[in-house]
Design an enzyme around this catalytic site. Structure first.
Site, PDB file in Angstrom:
ATOM      1  N   SER A 143     -31.388 -30.948 -17.159  1.00  0.00           N
ATOM      2  CA  SER A 143     -32.110 -31.860 -16.281  1.00  0.00           C
ATOM      3  C   SER A 143     -31.513 -31.739 -14.881  1.00  0.00           C
ATOM      4  O   SER A 143     -31.239 -30.641 -14.417  1.00  0.00           O
ATOM      5  CB  SER A 143     -32.013 -33.287 -16.824  1.00  0.00           C
ATOM      6  OG  SER A 143     -32.761 -34.182 -16.031  1.00  0.00           O
ATOM      7  N   TYR A 157     -40.280 -33.090  -8.174  1.00  0.00           N
ATOM      8  CA  TYR A 157     -39.231 -32.478  -8.995  1.00  0.00           C
ATOM      9  C   TYR A 157     -38.585 -33.557  -9.866  1.00  0.00           C
ATOM     10  O   TYR A 157     -38.386 -33.361 -11.070  1.00  0.00           O
ATOM     11  CB  TYR A 157     -38.196 -31.829  -8.077  1.00  0.00           C
ATOM     12  CG  TYR A 157     -37.042 -31.158  -8.791  1.00  0.00           C
ATOM     13  CD1 TYR A 157     -37.209 -29.946  -9.443  1.00  0.00           C
ATOM     14  CD2 TYR A 157     -35.772 -31.729  -8.785  1.00  0.00           C
ATOM     15  CE1 TYR A 157     -36.144 -29.319 -10.086  1.00  0.00           C
ATOM     16  CE2 TYR A 157     -34.708 -31.119  -9.422  1.00  0.00           C
ATOM     17  CZ  TYR A 157     -34.896 -29.914 -10.069  1.00  0.00           C
ATOM     18  OH  TYR A 157     -33.842 -29.307 -10.706  1.00  0.00           O
ATOM     19  N   LYS A 161     -38.415 -33.987 -14.089  1.00  0.00           N
ATOM     20  CA  LYS A 161     -37.168 -34.162 -14.825  1.00  0.00           C
ATOM     21  C   LYS A 161     -37.143 -35.507 -15.564  1.00  0.00           C
ATOM     22  O   LYS A 161     -36.582 -35.609 -16.662  1.00  0.00           O
ATOM     23  CB  LYS A 161     -35.974 -34.042 -13.879  1.00  0.00           C
ATOM     24  CG  LYS A 161     -35.800 -32.641 -13.289  1.00  0.00           C
ATOM     25  CD  LYS A 161     -35.535 -31.598 -14.373  1.00  0.00           C
ATOM     26  CE  LYS A 161     -35.199 -30.245 -13.788  1.00  0.00           C
ATOM     27  NZ  LYS A 161     -34.917 -29.222 -14.819  1.00  0.00           N
TER      28      LYS A 161
END
Length: 295
Positions: A143, A157, A161
């Site tokens: 992650s 982004y 994650k």
């Protein structure tokens, strides 16, 4: 590329995505240094083939685009046929597109999820039948510090994650009954080419002041770490008999995790009365549900 069954001495078998560079290659090198065997995958396997030559018989280099679900399942089948088993699966492949949330075109937003979330999902689905049959295995999801919270210009982004971590938490509970472990590692700053290879959205004029402020912060420079240190931490994680669900990598991300958690707890506590007043159990209503009700 050799696909004949390996005849080397037994050792743990790793399946690593995004192994051609950065953290992925550091993980592959650490596994090989430990005497293990590695199925190293990437879109471009040129640098992996160098590892395969150096560690003859212990590296299977496979070209793989993790966004292609059919190709992922085929690669896992090839890996099992070659080495006979899988022990550690590292979902490391990832991409970064920087930009304010409002700026993302549909294709850009979907592309961010295709690799960072769906790629890891397809690999996890593909390896689970083998790991369940063995009654053992360890899936490690790479992650990011971005999963601790959203930050300007990395919101999409972060979203990918966050999705990865939510899926992985559920996976850890589903797989545990079969002896399969799942861990999430949250790295801070490392000298990889994630940022140098990052893409950017088309900027909107409205965000010029914010971008200027961010560039000022970034110009002060950052001191990141060698990927080798992340690999050393990963080895300790997979060697543990009782690995954690989450492992923070780096002092900066460690401190930030506590700061964010404390801020959230303070906010929750400050709004406790409102939160508790929003729930009061009642018997199930009879008849059709009221319009607009439910979640």
């Amino acid at each position: 590329m050799t696909t004949a069954p390996s005849t080397t001495a037994p050792g743990r078998v790793w399946f690593i995505t995004g192994a051609s560079r950065g953290l992925g290659q550091a993980f592959a090198r650490a596994a090989l240094d430990a005497g293990d065997r590695v199925v190293a995958t990437a879109r471009n396997i040129a640098t992996i083939e160098e590892l395969a030559t150096k560690h003859e018989g212990r590296v299977l280099a496979l070209p793989l685009d993790v966004t292609d679900r059919t190709a992922v399942f085929a690669a896992v089948t090839t890996a099992v046929e070659h080495f006979g088993r899988l022990d550690i699966v590292v979902n490391n492949a990832g991409t970064l597109t920087m930009g304010m949330v409002e700026e993302f075109a549909e294709a850009e937003a979907r592309a961010q999820f295709e690799t960072n979330f769906f790629g890891a999902l397809w690999v996890s689905q593909a390896v689970l039948p083998q790991l369940r049959a063995q009654g053992s295995g360890h899936v490690v999801q790479v992650s990011s510090i971005a999963a601790l919270g959203g930050f300007p210009s990395t919101g999409m982004y972060s979203a990918s994650k966050f999705a990865l971590e939510g899926m992985s938490e559920a996976l850890s509970m589903e797989a545990a009954q079969y002896g399969v472990k799942v861990s999430i590692i949250q790295p801070g700053g490392y000298w990889t080419d994630l940022y140098t290879s990052a893409r950017s959205t088309t900027p909107l004029d409205a965000y010029v002041p914010l971008r200027t402020e961010l560039e000022k912060q970034w110009s002060e420079g950052s001191v990141d770490s060698e990927p080798r240190l992340a690999a050393e931490a990963l080895m300790k994680l997979v060697d543990s008999e009782n690995p954690p669900l989450r492992l923070l990598l780096g002092s900066m991300v460690y401190d930030l995790a506590f700061d964010i958690s404390q801020q959230r707890m303070q906010t929750w506590a400050g709004w406790e009365q409102v939160s508790r007043a929003a729930e009061h159990a009642v018997p199930a209503p009879s008849g059709p549900p009221a319009e607009g009700g439910g979640n």
